[in-house]
Structure formats: structure tokens, C-alpha cells
Design a protein around this motif. Structure first.
Motif, PDB file in Angstrom:
ATOM      1  N   GLN A  77      66.248  22.577  41.078  1.00 19.28           N
ATOM      2  CA  GLN A  77      65.989  23.996  41.372  1.00 19.28           C
ATOM      3  C   GLN A  77      64.528  24.207  41.716  1.00 19.28           C
ATOM      4  O   GLN A  77      64.179  24.839  42.702  1.00 19.28           O
ATOM      5  N   ARG A  78      63.686  23.653  40.839  1.00 20.00           N
ATOM      6  CA  ARG A  78      62.255  23.854  40.976  1.00 20.00           C
ATOM      7  C   ARG A  78      61.711  23.205  42.251  1.00 20.00           C
ATOM      8  O   ARG A  78      60.835  23.752  42.924  1.00 20.00           O
ATOM      9  N   ALA A  79      62.236  22.022  42.592  1.00 20.07           N
ATOM     10  CA  ALA A  79      61.751  21.298  43.779  1.00 20.07           C
ATOM     11  C   ALA A  79      62.479  21.735  45.052  1.00 20.07           C
ATOM     12  O   ALA A  79      62.144  21.276  46.143  1.00 20.07           O
ATOM     13  N   GLU A  80      63.503  22.586  44.868  1.00 21.57           N
ATOM     14  CA  GLU A  80      64.318  23.055  46.002  1.00 21.57           C
ATOM     15  C   GLU A  80      64.920  21.885  46.773  1.00 21.57           C
ATOM     16  O   GLU A  80      64.789  21.772  47.993  1.00 21.57           O
ATOM     17  N   ILE A  81      65.536  20.987  45.998  1.00 23.65           N
ATOM     18  CA  ILE A  81      66.285  19.889  46.613  1.00 23.65           C
ATOM     19  C   ILE A  81      67.703  19.909  46.044  1.00 23.65           C
ATOM     20  O   ILE A  81      67.945  20.534  44.997  1.00 23.65           O
ATOM     21  N   THR A  82      68.603  19.218  46.701  1.00 26.67           N
ATOM     22  CA  THR A  82      69.988  19.217  46.222  1.00 26.67           C
ATOM     23  C   THR A  82      70.500  17.806  45.912  1.00 26.67           C
ATOM     24  O   THR A  82      71.581  17.647  45.363  1.00 26.67           O
ATOM     25  N   ALA A  83      69.723  16.782  46.279  1.00 30.42           N
ATOM     26  CA  ALA A  83      70.212  15.400  46.131  1.00 30.42           C
ATOM     27  C   ALA A  83      70.468  15.045  44.670  1.00 30.42           C
ATOM     28  O   ALA A  83      69.720  15.467  43.779  1.00 30.42           O
ATOM     29  N   PHE A  84      71.510  14.250  44.442  1.00 28.35           N
ATOM     30  CA  PHE A  84      71.739  13.688  43.112  1.00 28.35           C
ATOM     31  C   PHE A  84      70.777  12.526  42.905  1.00 28.35           C
ATOM     32  O   PHE A  84      70.104  12.082  43.844  1.00 28.35           O
ATOM     33  N   ALA A  85      70.745  12.028  41.660  1.00 24.71           N
ATOM     34  CA  ALA A  85      69.744  11.004  41.342  1.00 24.71           C
ATOM     35  C   ALA A  85      70.350   9.806  40.623  1.00 24.71           C
ATOM     36  O   ALA A  85      71.328   9.933  39.883  1.00 24.71           O
ATOM     37  N   HIS A  86      69.707   8.652  40.836  1.00 16.77           N
ATOM     38  CA  HIS A  86      69.923   7.466  39.998  1.00 16.77           C
ATOM     39  C   HIS A  86      68.910   7.564  38.866  1.00 16.77           C
ATOM     40  O   HIS A  86      67.712   7.723  39.140  1.00 16.77           O
ATOM     41  N   VAL A  87      69.356   7.448  37.631  1.00 20.25           N
ATOM     42  CA  VAL A  87      68.444   7.433  36.482  1.00 20.25           C
ATOM     43  C   VAL A  87      68.704   6.156  35.698  1.00 20.25           C
ATOM     44  O   VAL A  87      69.841   5.911  35.271  1.00 20.25           O
ATOM     45  N   ASP A  88      67.673   5.329  35.556  1.00 24.34           N
ATOM     46  CA  ASP A  88      67.806   4.084  34.788  1.00 24.34           C
ATOM     47  C   ASP A  88      66.756   4.083  33.694  1.00 24.34           C
ATOM     48  O   ASP A  88      65.556   4.144  33.986  1.00 24.34           O
ATOM     49  N   SER A  89      67.218   4.004  32.441  1.00 24.23           N
ATOM     50  CA  SER A  89      66.287   4.031  31.311  1.00 24.23           C
ATOM     51  C   SER A  89      66.379   2.742  30.520  1.00 24.23           C
ATOM     52  O   SER A  89      67.457   2.175  30.362  1.00 24.23           O
ATOM     53  N   VAL A  90      65.223   2.333  29.995  1.00 26.55           N
ATOM     54  CA  VAL A  90      65.177   1.196  29.081  1.00 26.55           C
ATOM     55  C   VAL A  90      64.414   1.650  27.845  1.00 26.55           C
ATOM     56  O   VAL A  90      63.287   2.149  27.950  1.00 26.55           O
ATOM     57  N   ASN A  91      65.044   1.509  26.697  1.00 23.96           N
ATOM     58  CA  ASN A  91      64.398   1.883  25.443  1.00 23.96           C
ATOM     59  C   ASN A  91      63.660   0.684  24.873  1.00 23.96           C
ATOM     60  O   ASN A  91      64.273  -0.341  24.604  1.00 23.96           O
ATOM     61  N   HIS A  92      62.356   0.810  24.685  1.00 24.52           N
ATOM     62  CA  HIS A  92      61.581  -0.278  24.077  1.00 24.52           C
ATOM     63  C   HIS A  92      61.353   0.062  22.612  1.00 24.52           C
ATOM     64  O   HIS A  92      60.262   0.463  22.207  1.00 24.52           O
ATOM     65  N   VAL A  93      62.411  -0.042  21.899  1.00 25.08           N
ATOM     66  CA  VAL A  93      62.357   0.198  20.463  1.00 25.08           C
ATOM     67  C   VAL A  93      62.882  -1.097  19.869  1.00 25.08           C
ATOM     68  O   VAL A  93      63.895  -1.608  20.342  1.00 25.08           O
ATOM     69  N   PRO A  94      62.176  -1.675  18.879  1.00 24.63           N
ATOM     70  CA  PRO A  94      62.652  -2.951  18.345  1.00 24.63           C
ATOM     71  C   PRO A  94      64.143  -2.883  18.023  1.00 24.63           C
ATOM     72  O   PRO A  94      64.620  -1.863  17.523  1.00 24.63           O
ATOM     73  N   THR A  95      64.836  -3.945  18.332  1.00 26.09           N
ATOM     74  CA  THR A  95      66.299  -3.958  18.208  1.00 26.09           C
ATOM     75  C   THR A  95      66.753  -3.380  16.873  1.00 26.09           C
ATOM     76  O   THR A  95      66.215  -3.712  15.832  1.00 26.09           O
ATOM     77  N   ALA A  96      67.716  -2.508  16.935  1.00 24.80           N
ATOM     78  CA  ALA A  96      68.322  -1.926  15.738  1.00 24.80           C
ATOM     79  C   ALA A  96      67.335  -1.187  14.852  1.00 24.80           C
ATOM     80  O   ALA A  96      67.520  -1.060  13.656  1.00 24.80           O
ATOM     81  N   ALA A  97      66.275  -0.682  15.447  1.00 26.75           N
ATOM     82  CA  ALA A  97      65.281   0.029  14.624  1.00 26.75           C
ATOM     83  C   ALA A  97      65.786   1.384  14.161  1.00 26.75           C
ATOM     84  O   ALA A  97      65.237   1.972  13.245  1.00 26.75           O
ATOM     85  N   GLY A  98      66.824   1.888  14.804  1.00 24.50           N
ATOM     86  CA  GLY A  98      67.321   3.200  14.407  1.00 24.50           C
ATOM     87  C   GLY A  98      66.328   4.291  14.748  1.00 24.50           C
ATOM     88  O   GLY A  98      66.347   5.365  14.176  1.00 24.50           O
ATOM     89  N   LEU A  99      65.442   4.011  15.683  1.00 26.09           N
ATOM     90  CA  LEU A  99      64.429   5.001  16.052  1.00 26.09           C
ATOM     91  C   LEU A  99      64.644   5.537  17.450  1.00 26.09           C
ATOM     92  O   LEU A  99      63.865   6.330  17.923  1.00 26.09           O
ATOM     93  N   ALA A 100      65.684   5.055  18.115  1.00 25.09           N
ATOM     94  CA  ALA A 100      65.943   5.484  19.495  1.00 25.09           C
ATOM     95  C   ALA A 100      65.861   6.997  19.513  1.00 25.09           C
ATOM     96  O   ALA A 100      66.531   7.671  18.748  1.00 25.09           O
ATOM     97  N   SER A 101      65.001   7.480  20.339  1.00 21.71           N
ATOM     98  CA  SER A 101      64.644   8.870  20.185  1.00 21.71           C
ATOM     99  C   SER A 101      64.832   9.652  21.463  1.00 21.71           C
ATOM    100  O   SER A 101      64.483   9.191  22.543  1.00 21.71           O
ATOM    101  N   SER A 102      65.354  10.866  21.308  1.00 15.37           N
ATOM    102  CA  SER A 102      65.461  11.738  22.464  1.00 15.37           C
ATOM    103  C   SER A 102      64.075  12.210  22.889  1.00 15.37           C
ATOM    104  O   SER A 102      63.906  12.690  24.006  1.00 15.37           O
ATOM    105  N   ALA A 103      63.080  12.066  22.022  1.00 10.82           N
ATOM    106  CA  ALA A 103      61.723  12.524  22.363  1.00 10.82           C
ATOM    107  C   ALA A 103      61.155  11.708  23.527  1.00 10.82           C
ATOM    108  O   ALA A 103      60.752  12.266  24.558  1.00 10.82           O
ATOM    109  N   SER A 104      61.148  10.382  23.383  1.00 12.61           N
ATOM    110  CA  SER A 104      60.604   9.555  24.466  1.00 12.61           C
ATOM    111  C   SER A 104      61.520   9.617  25.686  1.00 12.61           C
ATOM    112  O   SER A 104      61.056   9.600  26.828  1.00 12.61           O
TER     113      SER A 104
END
Ligand code: PMV
Length: 323
Positions: free
Chosen positions: A78-105
């Protein structure tokens, strides 16, 4: 179109956010103050692509549902006035099984990568407001070190700002009590606490004052007060949650065991203060000189389940095809 990769670090609230005055806009009932951590972060790449018929999202290489990120990307489109969909690829660098995976980062990295990929150059406050729409705690992960989220009273006035670092070598230890998924999401439990806990209004009054006291204690380099306020805000949040209907706590017996060790350390003159979030893990705020003694005290019960980290940097663009 341009692919942009952004990195944002997770943060731990010293003065907690718990409860939304406006769940749609994610406007909190109180200010909160947090420390961004160096060792836990998310890298997210976003590319808008006219050939796509829907957004795509992968986390650590595995395809994910898009029902949460599409409404967020809609704000950017909306803000950029574009309509294209996006590819989003995320990698969480949280030590394995840390239980800290966070919506903040996660949402802070997505806000930065998506806005840049859409051609927007948002300043920190605008990015903080955008990240807020994904997850409350993400509002603060735009900044490195310490930040304060001003609760505000509408979309324009609810954002975080950087706070000066005190002249103290802050350190945080994370005690991994349980790495499993949360039994109940912070979103649902927050709403139920606001609706049913008779202690909630008292918590709001008290926590709001504590945020101001924290700002003063930080600028005075007063670690005893910083630590005390940190532990109090967490304990009072958890007490308010416990008093909800149905009664609930994220804590386990091991949470209490770790807290008992922290209290014993303090009785022995070591500045260590516990804080817990929407899960049973215990984070210990201290000064870096004391880390070895705290690790030693945790060793018998928690051995290799302790991670040590320091203040981390602000969200940043780390790559892209046309940065
Ligand atoms: O950002 P959310 O909706 O996951 O809420 C996080 C709330 C706490 O982590 C418990 C406290 C805080 O201020 O980060």
C-alpha cells in the motif's frame, strides 16, 4: 525486481510489554524497555515479483503458510503503491533448540527487507511503526543496544526509540529450561490477561512508572536499580498472568530452580537479575565481569544449557541485488 536481505536481532524486555489497547494496530497499554542481543537474529530476503500469483514464505528452507505475512506485506505494498507479490525467505540464527525463536527479530528483519525491496527508504521510527504491525516486541528490534517503545495512543505515536547505553558492560545469560514450543501464544494469553486478570489495571499503572524509573536508572548507570526493576517487571507480569481465568503460568519447576540460583547469587553479592518472557526460559541480566561466577553457579543444574550474550546491533541491510 530487487532482492534485499536484512538482519535484525532479537531483544529481551527489561520492562515488559504485556497487553494491547488496540489489537489491530498493536498499541500497547504500557511503555517497555529492552536490550537487543548480539547472538540471536533473523536474516530475511524479500523480492517482489510481478510473475507471482501469491506471496511465498520459507523459514530455514521449509515452506510456511503466508496468512500472517501477507497482511504485513500488504501494508508495505500500500505504502509503496505496488501490487506485486513477494518471495520471503527467512533464516533464524538462534542456537538449535534454544526456544528463543522470536517474532521480534522476524518482523523487524521483514519490515526492513520488505520496505527496501519495495523501493521505500523508511527512517527508524517509520520502520519501528511498521515492525510493530507484525509483532509488538519487533517494534524495539529495529534498534541496537537499549530501546524504549513509547506506547503512544495511535499508529503515528506508538514507536520505539534508541536509548543511550549506560557506562556498564551489560551481559545476558539465557538458561534453556525448555526448548519446546509455547503451550499458548503470547497473543492469545495477552488478550485473556487483559480481559480476565483482576490485577491487570494495577500492572499497567505500576509498569508504566517502572519504564520511567528504568530510563532514569540507565542514565545514572545504576545497575542495582536497573536489575531490580528488570526482575520486578517480569515477576509482576507473570503474577498478573497467573491471576487470569483460567489460571495459567509459563513457568516450570526448572524456571523456579534457575530463579532460586539467581537469588542466591545476589545474596552472595553478585549482581544477577532474572527475567522471563512468554515461556519457561530464564534470562539473567548481569555485568560481564560476573559471567564466569554465574556460569559456575548454574553448572550443576543447567550444565551446557546456558548461552551468554552481549548487547547487539541495530537492524541492517546485509545484502541485495541492487542495495
Ligand atoms: O511481541 P509479542 O506479541 O510476542 O509479545 C512479547 C511479549 C513479551 O516478550 C513477554 C514481553 C516483551 O516486552 O517482549
Amino acid at each position: 525486481m530487487t532482492a534485499i536481505t536484512a538482519r535484525a536481532h532479537t531483544n529481551i524486555a527489561l520492562i515488559k510489554y504485556w497487553g494491547k489497547k488496540d489489537p489491530q494496530l498493536i498499541l500497547p497499554y504500557t511503555d517497555s524497555v529492552s536490550l537487543t542481543l548480539n547472538d540471536f537474529y533473523t536474516d530475511t530476503t524479500v523480492e517482489f515479483d510481478d510473475a507471482l500469483t501469491a506471496d511465498t514464505f520459507s523459514l530455514d528452507g521449509a515452506a510456511q503458510p503466508t496468512k500472517k505475512i501477507t497482511p504485513f506485506l500488504d501494508l508495505v505494498r500500500q505504502r509503496a503503491e505496488i501490487t506485486a507479490f513477494a518471495h520471503v525467505d527467512s533464516v533464524n540464527h538462534v542456537p538449535t533448540a534454544a526456544g528463543l525463536a522470536s517474532s521480534a527479530s522476524a518482523y523487524a528483519a521483514l519490515a526492513l527487507a520488505a520496505s527496501r525491496a519495495a523501493g521505500l527508504q523508511l527512517n527508524e521510527i517509520a520502520l519501528s511503526r511498521l515492525a510493530r504491525r507484525g509483532s509488538g516486541s519487533a517494534t524495539r528490534s529495529i534498534y541496537g543496544g537499549l530501546s524504549i517503545w513509547h506506547r503512544g495512543d495511535d499508529d503515528a505515536t506508538s514507536f520505539a526509540e534508541s536509548l543511550p547505553m549506560p557506562d556498564l558492560d551489560l551481559a545476558m545469560l539465557v538458561v534453556l529450561v525448555d526448548a519446546g514450543p509455547k503451550p499458548i501464544s503470547s497473543r492469545n494469553l495477552m488478550a485473556n490477561t487483559v480481559a480476565t486478570s483482576p490485577y491487570y489495571p494495577a500492572w499497567v499503572t505500576h509498569n508504566q512508572k517502572a519504564a520511567q524509573q528504568m530510563v532514569s536508572a540507565l542514565s545514572a548507570n545504576d545497575f542495582a536499580t536497573i536489575g531490580h526493576l528488570t526482575e520486578q517487571s517480569s515477576m509482576q507480569m507473570h503474577a498478573t498472568i497467573l491471576a487470569s481465568d483460567p489460571a495459567f503460568t509459563y513457568w516450570t519447576p526448572e524456571t523456579l530452580k534457575a530463579w532460586a540460583i539467581v537469588k542466591q547469587l545476589r545474596a552472595n553479592g553478585i549482581p544477577a537479575y532474572a527475567t522471563m518472557d512468554a515461556g519457561p526460559n530464564v534470562k539473567i541480566l548481569t555485568l560481564s565481569d560476573y559471567v564466569p561466577q554465574i556460569l559456575q553457579a548454574l553448572q550443576p543444574d543447567f550444565a551446557d544449557r546456558v548461552l551468554t550474550t552481549m548487547p547487539g546491533p541495530a537492524a541492517q541491510v546485509i545484502g541485495g541485488t541492487h542495495v
